[in-house]
Design an enzyme around this catalytic site. Structure first.
Site, PDB file in Angstrom:
ATOM      1  N   TYR A 100       3.107   4.916 -17.605  1.00  0.00           N
ATOM      2  CA  TYR A 100       4.221   5.727 -18.118  1.00  0.00           C
ATOM      3  C   TYR A 100       4.769   5.156 -19.417  1.00  0.00           C
ATOM      4  CZ  TYR A 100       4.526   8.256 -13.695  1.00  0.00           C
ATOM      5  OH  TYR A 100       4.258   9.047 -12.615  1.00  0.00           O
ATOM      6  N   LYS A 126      15.726 -11.875  11.584  1.00  0.00           N
ATOM      7  CA  LYS A 126      16.392 -10.661  11.087  1.00  0.00           C
ATOM      8  C   LYS A 126      15.515  -9.995  10.017  1.00  0.00           C
ATOM      9  CE  LYS A 126      19.038 -13.593   7.893  1.00  0.00           C
ATOM     10  NZ  LYS A 126      20.346 -14.265   7.663  1.00  0.00           N
TER      11      LYS A 126
END
Ligand SMILES: *Cc1c(COP(=O)(O)O)cnc(C)c1O
Length: 374
Positions: free
Chosen positions: A263, A34
Site C-alpha cells: 500500500y 492470564k
C-alpha cells in the site's frame, strides 16, 4: 491448515518453571496464565507449569479461571483483582480464589459464599497497594478489611502486593514497597491474622530481588522464556523462549528496479530482486508499524527484510538473490537453521523496535493464529 501458525514448545516452558522453582525454593511457584497464557494457550500452559512443579495458577478474569476448571484443572487459581460483583457466585462455584481489597468486594464474595452449599470456608487473598496505585487496599485499611473478611466467615489465606518497578531491581521503590508490605504483615499478625501465603514477586522480582520471594512467587513472563526487561536480562540466560511464530511463503515474484511494493508503494527497490509474499499480517498480531521500524524474518536461516507496509493478512519480504520457493518456511519469531545460515529472532527484538515490551508482542498474536503444541 493455514500457512501461518505459532508453535508452543511446552518442554521449554517446563524447563523455565523448573529453573525458577529451583532458584526461589522453598517459595512456591504459581504460574500466571492470564490472557490465554500470554498468548501461548492457557490450558496447555497451565498443565505444563503444574507438571513442572508449579503449585497454583493466577488469572486476571473470572472467565479465565472458569475455562481452566472446565479443562479439568484442580489446582488453586487466584483471580488477581476484584471482579464485577455479578461474578461472585461463579467465582465461588468454580472454587476460584478471589482477590479482595474493598468492603464491597468482600461483601460480594461473602454473600455468594453464604448462598453456596460448600462445606469449607471460601478462601480469599487480600491485596495491599504498597505504592503502585493500580489495585489493592491502602495499608491503613488492611486491618479493618482483614477483620471484615473473618467476620464474614471467609478464610484469609493470602496477603499480597505488587511491585511497580521490579524490572528495575535497584529502584528505591522496591525496598520501600516491601517495607510497607512487611509493616502490614506485622500489624495484622499483632491482631491475630496470620495468612499462610504471603506474596509480592512477579517474574522480575523473583529473579532479581531475593527479599521479595515470600511463600509464593507469581511467575508470568519468565515462564514463557521472555525477559521482563533489559535490566534483568542477565538473570534470564537459562530461560528458553517457548513460542515461535511461523509461516510459509505463499507467492514468489521477480520485481524490477524502480518498482514499489505494498500500500502506498512506500518502499521502492533500487535493484531488481525477488519478493516473497507471506500470508500473515496485522490482523494476526504482526504490528503494522513494524514496517517503519524495521522488521526481518528468517528464510533458510538467513535474515531478510520485510519491505513495504504490513497489510492486514499479508506482508512482503525482499529475498535479494536467495532462491526462495512457495511453501518455504518463514520464521517471524523464533529460531531457524537452513542452507543460508542459522539465526534467532526474539519477541524482545520486535519489542525494542517498537518501543514496547515482549509481553505486548506475544499477547498480541491473535486468535486467528493456531497454536501448535510440542
Ligand atoms: C500479570 C501479573 C503478574 C505476572 O507478572 P510477570 O511480570 O509476567 O511475571 C504477577 N502479579 C500480578 C498482580 C499480575 O497482574
Amino acid at each position: 491448515m493455514r500457512w501461518a501458525w505459532a508453535r508452543v514448545d511446552l518442554g521449554a516452558l517446563e524447563h523455565n518453571v523448573r529453573v525458577v522453582r529451583d532458584l526461589v525454593a522453598p517459595s512456591e511457584v504459581w504460574a500466571v496464565v492470564k490472557a490465554d497464557g500470554y498468548g501461548h494457550g492457557a490450558l496447555q500452559t497451565a498443565r505444563a507449569a503444574l507438571a513442572a512443579g508449579a503449585t497454583g495458577l493466577c488469572v486476571a478474569l473470572t472467565q479465565e479461571g472458569a475455562e481452566l476448571r472446565a479443562g479439568g484443572i484442580g489446582a488453586p487459581i487466584l483471580v488477581l483483582s476484584e471482579q464485577p460483583p455479578e461474578d461472585a457466585a461463579r467465582i465461588v462455584a468454580e472454587r476460584l480464589t478471589p482477590t479482595v481489597y474493598t468492603p464491597g468486594g468482600i461483601a460480594a464474595i461473602a454473600a455468594a459464599a453464604a448462598a453456596s452449599s460448600g462445606a469449607d470456608p471460601v478462601v480469599v487473598h487480600l491485596k495491599i497497594d504498597t505504592g503502585m496505585h493500580r489495585v489493592g487496599a491502602q495499608p491503613s485499611q488492611a486491618l479493618a478489611l482483614a477483620d471484615a473478611i473473618v467476620a464474614a466467615g471467609l478464610s484469609l489465606a493470602g496477603l499480597f502486593t505488587h511491585l511497580a518497578s521490579a524490572d528495575e531491581p535497584a529502584a528505591g521503590s522496591n525496598a520501600s514497597q516491601l517495607a510497607t508490605f512487611d509493616d502490614v504483615v506485622t500489624r495484622l499478625a499483632a491482631a491475630g491474622h496470620a495468612p499462610a501465603l504471603l506474596h509480592a514477586a512477579n517474574s522480575a522480582a523473583a529473579l532479581a530481588i531475593g527479599g521479595s520471594r515470600r511463600d509464593i512467587v507469581r511467575l508470568g513472563i519468565a515462564m514463557y522464556g521472555i525477559e521482563p526487561g533489559p535490566a534483568v536480562s542477565a538473570l534470564c540466560a537459562e530461560l528458553r523462549p517457548a513460542l515461535s511464530l511461523r509461516a510459509r511463503v505463499s507467492l514468489v515474484k521477480q520485481v524490477a528496479a524502480g518498482e514499489g511494493v505494498s500500500y502506498g508503494l512506500r518502499h521502492h527497490f533500487t535493484e531488481a530482486t525477488t519478493v516473497a509474499t507471506i500470508p500473515i499480517g496485522y490482523a494476526d498480531g504482526v504490528p503494522r508499524r513494524l514496517f517503519a521500524s524495521g522488521c526481518e524474518v528468517l528464510i533458510h536461516g538467513r535474515r531478510m527484510p520485510v519491505v513495504g507496509v504490513i497489510t492486514m493478512d499479508q506482508l512482503m519480504v525482499d529475498c535479494g538473490d536467495a532462491t526462495v520457493e512457495v511453501g518455504d518456511e518463514v520464521v517471524l519469531i523464533g529460531s531457524q537453521a537452513g542452507s543460508l545460515g542459522s539465526d534467532t529472532i526474539r519477541a524482545e527484538e520486535w519489542a525494542a523496535r517498537l518501543g514496547t515490551i515482549g509481553y505486548e508482542i506475544v499477547c498480541g498474536i491473535s486468535k486467528r493464529i493456531e497454536r501448535r503444541f510440542g
